[in-house]
Design a protein around this motif. Structure first.
Motif, PDB file in Angstrom:
ATOM      1  N   ARG A   1     -23.444  44.737   7.817  1.00 40.95           N
ATOM      2  CA  ARG A   1     -22.157  44.076   7.615  1.00 40.95           C
ATOM      3  C   ARG A   1     -21.499  44.625   6.359  1.00 40.95           C
ATOM      4  O   ARG A   1     -22.157  44.820   5.335  1.00 40.95           O
ATOM      5  CB  ARG A   1     -22.385  42.578   7.487  1.00 40.95           C
ATOM      6  N   LEU A   2     -20.206  44.894   6.448  1.00 37.34           N
ATOM      7  CA  LEU A   2     -19.437  45.382   5.307  1.00 37.34           C
ATOM      8  C   LEU A   2     -18.650  44.210   4.749  1.00 37.34           C
ATOM      9  O   LEU A   2     -17.896  43.565   5.476  1.00 37.34           O
ATOM     10  CB  LEU A   2     -18.493  46.495   5.762  1.00 37.34           C
ATOM     11  N   HIS A   3     -18.845  43.933   3.467  1.00 34.88           N
ATOM     12  CA  HIS A   3     -18.127  42.819   2.856  1.00 34.88           C
ATOM     13  C   HIS A   3     -17.699  43.202   1.441  1.00 34.88           C
ATOM     14  O   HIS A   3     -18.498  43.719   0.664  1.00 34.88           O
ATOM     15  CB  HIS A   3     -19.004  41.560   2.797  1.00 34.88           C
TER      16      HIS A   3
ATOM     17  N   ASP B   1     -14.169  42.062   5.561  1.00 34.85           N
ATOM     18  CA  ASP B   1     -15.408  41.629   6.198  1.00 34.85           C
ATOM     19  C   ASP B   1     -15.462  42.278   7.574  1.00 34.85           C
ATOM     20  O   ASP B   1     -14.533  42.107   8.365  1.00 34.85           O
ATOM     21  CB  ASP B   1     -15.467  40.105   6.319  1.00 34.85           C
ATOM     22  N   PHE B   2     -16.491  43.068   7.817  1.00 38.10           N
ATOM     23  CA  PHE B   2     -16.650  43.703   9.116  1.00 38.10           C
ATOM     24  C   PHE B   2     -18.073  43.464   9.580  1.00 38.10           C
ATOM     25  O   PHE B   2     -19.024  43.932   8.978  1.00 38.10           O
ATOM     26  CB  PHE B   2     -16.362  45.198   9.034  1.00 38.10           C
TER      27      PHE B   2
ATOM     28  N   LEU C   1     -13.313  42.885  12.416  1.00 39.50           N
ATOM     29  CA  LEU C   1     -12.941  43.376  11.092  1.00 39.50           C
ATOM     30  C   LEU C   1     -11.858  42.457  10.555  1.00 39.50           C
ATOM     31  O   LEU C   1     -10.828  42.276  11.192  1.00 39.50           O
ATOM     32  CB  LEU C   1     -12.397  44.806  11.174  1.00 39.50           C
ATOM     33  N   SER C   2     -12.100  41.882   9.396  1.00 39.14           N
ATOM     34  CA  SER C   2     -11.129  40.981   8.785  1.00 39.14           C
ATOM     35  C   SER C   2     -10.643  41.585   7.473  1.00 39.14           C
ATOM     36  O   SER C   2     -11.453  41.986   6.629  1.00 39.14           O
ATOM     37  CB  SER C   2     -11.794  39.623   8.529  1.00 39.14           C
ATOM     38  N   LEU C   3      -9.317  41.648   7.321  1.00 38.64           N
ATOM     39  CA  LEU C   3      -8.681  42.077   6.075  1.00 38.64           C
ATOM     40  C   LEU C   3      -7.682  40.999   5.698  1.00 38.64           C
ATOM     41  O   LEU C   3      -6.754  40.734   6.465  1.00 38.64           O
ATOM     42  CB  LEU C   3      -7.913  43.386   6.267  1.00 38.64           C
ATOM     43  N   THR C   4      -7.867  40.382   4.542  1.00 39.02           N
ATOM     44  CA  THR C   4      -6.960  39.306   4.141  1.00 39.02           C
ATOM     45  C   THR C   4      -6.583  39.429   2.671  1.00 39.02           C
ATOM     46  O   THR C   4      -7.383  39.856   1.848  1.00 39.02           O
ATOM     47  CB  THR C   4      -7.600  37.920   4.368  1.00 39.02           C
ATOM     48  N   GLY C   5      -5.345  39.062   2.376  1.00 40.03           N
ATOM     49  CA  GLY C   5      -4.879  39.041   0.999  1.00 40.03           C
ATOM     50  C   GLY C   5      -3.735  40.011   0.783  1.00 40.03           C
ATOM     51  O   GLY C   5      -2.892  40.216   1.652  1.00 40.03           O
ATOM     52  N   GLU C   6      -3.725  40.602  -0.389  1.00 37.41           N
ATOM     53  CA  GLU C   6      -2.716  41.589  -0.762  1.00 37.41           C
ATOM     54  C   GLU C   6      -3.421  42.879  -1.142  1.00 37.41           C
ATOM     55  O   GLU C   6      -4.593  42.863  -1.515  1.00 37.41           O
ATOM     56  CB  GLU C   6      -1.888  41.085  -1.951  1.00 37.41           C
ATOM     57  N   SER C   7      -2.686  43.993  -1.044  1.00 39.98           N
ATOM     58  CA  SER C   7      -3.293  45.281  -1.351  1.00 39.98           C
ATOM     59  C   SER C   7      -2.340  46.136  -2.172  1.00 39.98           C
ATOM     60  O   SER C   7      -1.389  46.710  -1.643  1.00 39.98           O
ATOM     61  CB  SER C   7      -3.670  46.012  -0.053  1.00 39.98           C
TER      62      SER C   7
ATOM     63  N   LEU D   1     -14.230  51.792   3.486  1.00 38.24           N
ATOM     64  CA  LEU D   1     -13.914  51.065   4.719  1.00 38.24           C
ATOM     65  C   LEU D   1     -13.615  52.041   5.852  1.00 38.24           C
ATOM     66  O   LEU D   1     -14.137  51.897   6.961  1.00 38.24           O
ATOM     67  CB  LEU D   1     -12.721  50.130   4.499  1.00 38.24           C
ATOM     68  N   LEU D   2     -12.804  53.041   5.582  1.00 38.25           N
ATOM     69  CA  LEU D   2     -12.449  54.007   6.619  1.00 38.25           C
ATOM     70  C   LEU D   2     -13.677  54.787   7.088  1.00 38.25           C
ATOM     71  O   LEU D   2     -13.841  55.034   8.290  1.00 38.25           O
ATOM     72  CB  LEU D   2     -11.351  54.948   6.119  1.00 38.25           C
ATOM     73  N   THR D   3     -14.544  55.157   6.162  1.00 41.21           N
ATOM     74  CA  THR D   3     -15.780  55.862   6.516  1.00 41.21           C
ATOM     75  C   THR D   3     -16.658  54.977   7.390  1.00 41.21           C
ATOM     76  O   THR D   3     -17.209  55.420   8.401  1.00 41.21           O
ATOM     77  CB  THR D   3     -16.535  56.287   5.242  1.00 41.21           C
ATOM     78  N   TRP D   4     -16.783  53.699   7.011  1.00 42.88           N
ATOM     79  CA  TRP D   4     -17.599  52.746   7.758  1.00 42.88           C
ATOM     80  C   TRP D   4     -17.037  52.551   9.160  1.00 42.88           C
ATOM     81  O   TRP D   4     -17.773  52.578  10.145  1.00 42.88           O
ATOM     82  CB  TRP D   4     -17.636  51.416   6.990  1.00 42.88           C
ATOM     83  N   VAL D   5     -15.725  52.360   9.268  1.00 41.01           N
ATOM     84  CA  VAL D   5     -15.095  52.151  10.580  1.00 41.01           C
ATOM     85  C   VAL D   5     -15.251  53.393  11.453  1.00 41.01           C
ATOM     86  O   VAL D   5     -15.560  53.293  12.642  1.00 41.01           O
ATOM     87  CB  VAL D   5     -13.610  51.740  10.434  1.00 41.01           C
ATOM     88  N   ALA D   6     -15.054  54.566  10.877  1.00 42.88           N
ATOM     89  CA  ALA D   6     -15.212  55.808  11.649  1.00 42.88           C
ATOM     90  C   ALA D   6     -16.625  55.906  12.210  1.00 42.88           C
ATOM     91  O   ALA D   6     -16.821  56.272  13.380  1.00 42.88           O
ATOM     92  CB  ALA D   6     -14.890  57.019  10.778  1.00 42.88           C
ATOM     93  N   ARG D   7     -17.605  55.553  11.413  1.00 41.91           N
ATOM     94  CA  ARG D   7     -18.995  55.591  11.864  1.00 41.91           C
ATOM     95  C   ARG D   7     -19.233  54.551  12.961  1.00 41.91           C
ATOM     96  O   ARG D   7     -19.889  54.828  13.961  1.00 41.91           O
ATOM     97  CB  ARG D   7     -19.925  55.364  10.676  1.00 41.91           C
ATOM     98  N   PHE D   8     -18.687  53.356  12.774  1.00 40.29           N
ATOM     99  CA  PHE D   8     -18.816  52.290  13.766  1.00 40.29           C
ATOM    100  C   PHE D   8     -18.208  52.724  15.099  1.00 40.29           C
ATOM    101  O   PHE D   8     -18.793  52.513  16.165  1.00 40.29           O
ATOM    102  CB  PHE D   8     -18.133  51.017  13.254  1.00 40.29           C
ATOM    103  N   VAL D   9     -17.045  53.337  15.036  1.00 35.72           N
ATOM    104  CA  VAL D   9     -16.363  53.802  16.243  1.00 35.72           C
ATOM    105  C   VAL D   9     -17.194  54.874  16.946  1.00 35.72           C
ATOM    106  O   VAL D   9     -17.331  54.872  18.169  1.00 35.72           O
ATOM    107  CB  VAL D   9     -14.950  54.330  15.894  1.00 35.72           C
TER     108      VAL D   9
END
Length: 128
Positions: free
Chosen positions: A5-7, A18-19, A26-32, A44-52
């Protein structure tokens, strides 16, 4: 799947992330508006690419980002591109983006993101 889990907790300038690989949510909340959005979003992008690449669990991106600076917009578009790529390869991928219904600027930004992808993308107004 070997991914854990990515948090990441929210800070005043970065969103909570939180993924859960088991559920595919995959949850993204707040401001950036971090000083360097590319550095912030890279893990996050590396983790998502691997998950995909490694799985076939459906992906649901539950996004509630009320403000993004310019570099964060680019990073979120990179995230949507990963999800779009998965969708085009037959993976079930969905975006549900919530926003305060009195925030017209946020709605306009979300609509622009939606125009860039073909995957199912739902804009969800929430009473402010």
């Amino acid at each position: 799947m070997s991914l854990e889990r990515l948090h990441q907790s929210a800070t005043p300038s970065t969103p909570a992330v939180d993924f859960d690989p088991a559920s595919g949510v995959l949850s993204l909340t707040g401001e950036s508006y971090p000083e360097n959005a590319f550095d912030y979003f890279r893990p996050l992008l590396t983790w998502v690419a691997r998950f995909v690449d490694e799985g076939n669990t459906p992906i649901v991106a539950e996004i509630a980002l009320s403000y993004l600076n310019t570099s964060s917009i680019k990073s979120v578009m990179d995230l949507l591109d990963l999800l779009e790529s998965a969708h085009r390869r037959g993976r079930q991928a969905t975006v549900r983006w919530s926003y305060a219904d009195d925030n017209e600027r946020a709605l306009e930004m979300i609509e622009e993101f939606k125009e860039e992808v073909t995957l199912p993308f739902f804009i969800v107004p929430v009473s402010g």
